[in-house]
Design a protein around this motif. Sequence first.
Motif, PDB file in Angstrom:
ATOM      1  N   SER A  99       0.821  -1.216   0.000  1.00 41.87           N
ATOM      2  CA  SER A  99       0.000   0.000   0.000  1.00 41.87           C
ATOM      3  C   SER A  99       0.850   1.259   0.000  1.00 41.87           C
ATOM      4  O   SER A  99       0.398   2.314  -0.466  1.00 41.87           O
ATOM      5  CB  SER A  99      -0.938   0.000   1.211  1.00 41.87           C
ATOM      6  OG  SER A  99      -0.188  -0.068   2.412  1.00 41.87           O
ATOM      7  N   VAL A 100       2.087   1.175   0.502  1.00 43.88           N
ATOM      8  CA  VAL A 100       2.964   2.341   0.500  1.00 43.88           C
ATOM      9  C   VAL A 100       4.395   1.899   0.242  1.00 43.88           C
ATOM     10  O   VAL A 100       4.840   0.855   0.726  1.00 43.88           O
ATOM     11  CB  VAL A 100       2.854   3.127   1.834  1.00 43.88           C
ATOM     12  CG1 VAL A 100       3.251   2.264   3.038  1.00 43.88           C
ATOM     13  CG2 VAL A 100       3.687   4.398   1.796  1.00 43.88           C
ATOM     14  N   ARG A 150       0.971   4.006  -2.769  1.00 45.40           N
ATOM     15  CA  ARG A 150       1.385   5.382  -2.496  1.00 45.40           C
ATOM     16  C   ARG A 150       2.915   5.427  -2.448  1.00 45.40           C
ATOM     17  O   ARG A 150       3.545   4.588  -1.802  1.00 45.40           O
ATOM     18  CB  ARG A 150       0.781   5.828  -1.163  1.00 45.40           C
ATOM     19  CG  ARG A 150       1.120   7.238  -0.731  1.00 45.40           C
ATOM     20  CD  ARG A 150       0.192   7.694   0.401  1.00 45.40           C
ATOM     21  NE  ARG A 150       0.163   6.746   1.501  1.00 45.40           N
ATOM     22  CZ  ARG A 150       0.861   6.866   2.625  1.00 45.40           C
ATOM     23  NH1 ARG A 150       1.651   7.912   2.790  1.00 45.40           N
ATOM     24  NH2 ARG A 150       0.771   5.973   3.590  1.00 45.40           N
ATOM     25  N   ARG A 226       3.389   6.339   7.236  1.00 46.64           N
ATOM     26  CA  ARG A 226       2.597   5.124   6.973  1.00 46.64           C
ATOM     27  C   ARG A 226       1.131   5.350   7.297  1.00 46.64           C
ATOM     28  O   ARG A 226       0.248   4.824   6.606  1.00 46.64           O
ATOM     29  CB  ARG A 226       3.132   3.955   7.810  1.00 46.64           C
ATOM     30  CG  ARG A 226       4.377   3.302   7.275  1.00 46.64           C
ATOM     31  CD  ARG A 226       4.932   2.268   8.254  1.00 46.64           C
ATOM     32  NE  ARG A 226       3.990   1.175   8.509  1.00 46.64           N
ATOM     33  CZ  ARG A 226       4.254   0.163   9.333  1.00 46.64           C
ATOM     34  NH1 ARG A 226       5.409   0.121   9.990  1.00 46.64           N
ATOM     35  NH2 ARG A 226       3.382  -0.798   9.501  1.00 46.64           N
ATOM     36  N   GLU A 227       0.880   6.114   8.345  1.00 42.15           N
ATOM     37  CA  GLU A 227      -0.491   6.339   8.799  1.00 42.15           C
ATOM     38  C   GLU A 227      -1.171   7.503   8.083  1.00 42.15           C
ATOM     39  O   GLU A 227      -2.370   7.696   8.251  1.00 42.15           O
ATOM     40  CB  GLU A 227      -0.491   6.594  10.310  1.00 42.15           C
ATOM     41  CG  GLU A 227       0.154   5.494  11.129  1.00 42.15           C
ATOM     42  CD  GLU A 227      -0.513   4.147  10.910  1.00 42.15           C
ATOM     43  OE1 GLU A 227      -1.764   4.118  10.829  1.00 42.15           O
ATOM     44  OE2 GLU A 227       0.207   3.131  10.810  1.00 42.15           O
ATOM     45  N   SER A 229      -2.255   8.557   4.824  1.00 39.88           N
ATOM     46  CA  SER A 229      -2.516   8.185   3.438  1.00 39.88           C
ATOM     47  C   SER A 229      -2.677   9.396   2.525  1.00 39.88           C
ATOM     48  O   SER A 229      -2.694   9.256   1.294  1.00 39.88           O
ATOM     49  CB  SER A 229      -3.758   7.297   3.360  1.00 39.88           C
ATOM     50  OG  SER A 229      -4.893   7.979   3.864  1.00 39.88           O
ATOM     51  N   ASP A 230      -2.794  10.591   3.115  1.00 37.07           N
ATOM     52  CA  ASP A 230      -2.949  11.804   2.316  1.00 37.07           C
ATOM     53  C   ASP A 230      -1.611  12.398   1.885  1.00 37.07           C
ATOM     54  O   ASP A 230      -1.589  13.375   1.123  1.00 37.07           O
ATOM     55  CB  ASP A 230      -3.732  12.862   3.109  1.00 37.07           C
ATOM     56  CG  ASP A 230      -3.059  13.195   4.438  1.00 37.07           C
ATOM     57  OD1 ASP A 230      -2.569  12.266   5.102  1.00 37.07           O
ATOM     58  OD2 ASP A 230      -3.033  14.389   4.813  1.00 37.07           O
ATOM     59  N   ASP A 232       2.030  11.996  -0.009  1.00 39.80           N
ATOM     60  CA  ASP A 232       2.881  11.248  -0.928  1.00 39.80           C
ATOM     61  C   ASP A 232       3.849  12.230  -1.578  1.00 39.80           C
ATOM     62  O   ASP A 232       3.921  13.400  -1.193  1.00 39.80           O
ATOM     63  CB  ASP A 232       2.058  10.487  -1.978  1.00 39.80           C
ATOM     64  CG  ASP A 232       1.218  11.421  -2.857  1.00 39.80           C
ATOM     65  OD1 ASP A 232       1.330  12.655  -2.695  1.00 39.80           O
ATOM     66  OD2 ASP A 232       0.452  10.927  -3.700  1.00 39.80           O
TER      67      ASP A 232
END
Length: 322
Positions: A99-100, A150, A226-227, A229-230, A232
């Motif tokens: 996911s990242v 991301r 990591r926490e 998500s907004d 990048d």
Amino acid sequence: MSRIVIAGASGFIGQYLLERYRRAGDEVSTIGRSGADAVWGDRAAIGALLEGADVLVNLAGKSVNCRYTEQNRTEIFRSRLETTRELREAVAACAAPPSVWFNSSTATIYRHAEDRPMTESTGELGTGFSVQVAKAWEAEFFDGDLPATRRVALRMAIVLGDGSVMGPLSALVRFGLGGPQLDGRWFSTRSRVASGTQHRFGARGGRQRFSWVHIDDVAGAIDFLRERSDLDGVVNVSAPHPTDDRTFMATLRRLLGVPVGLPAPRAVLEIGSAVIRTETELVLKSRWVLPERLTDAGYRFAFPELEPALRDVLATRSAIRS
């Protein structure tokens, strides 16, 4: 428990993250040249590690602490671009990709700065070999479409920890050579100018800016991002209170109990760098970087100030060696 994959885990940052995550109970796998769970070039094994992983951290790349010969310059580029491309292609082929993805980058991408700090929004990119490497590395990282992953490029300042520059700098201080590194004029050659490896005379009196970050805050920033998500793109990973070379060395001398440190003028640095096969740019370029995106997002640094950070690293090194 998270599934984490670290590529290029053999360096001191990779080893630190590996131990940290495993102590936390995470399942950690590695990708590397040898002794890893998957080796570069084995696409099937790399794909299997990445399938269903939560986090990918890529730190792979030849150290820039070397002489910038043509052979080394080629390997510095290759070791970053090829591994990043291989990971990107493997992530793209996953049915359940990470996911990242955090990819190492460098605050050296910014220009020599004595006039103002460089942030993600207002920083100006520099010129020369090291900047070319950083630009190409980030371009390779952000290339292509990975809609389910991301991507965050970590523009790291000089990382302070056991196994970092603290070893050789502490040794210089103890030998009485822990004064400021003094820039000055030095002759150039056509080949060095053409390759972008000639450091241009800049800051005087050891006042080149020294941006740094404690290893705990490298890990802390990754955990924080990591926490989020907004967030990048590119993120400066640097303590909010940079210093300069003269102050850094004076602080290190004080903590080590060495009252005097001889300064090192550029002529001495150039000769010494040639002997130990490194480059003066690593100590003479003025790196003035601020972590705008991290601080604006609310990240609280464990070590925002230099002296507590150095004190902690020296205590850790002492404890490990005893």
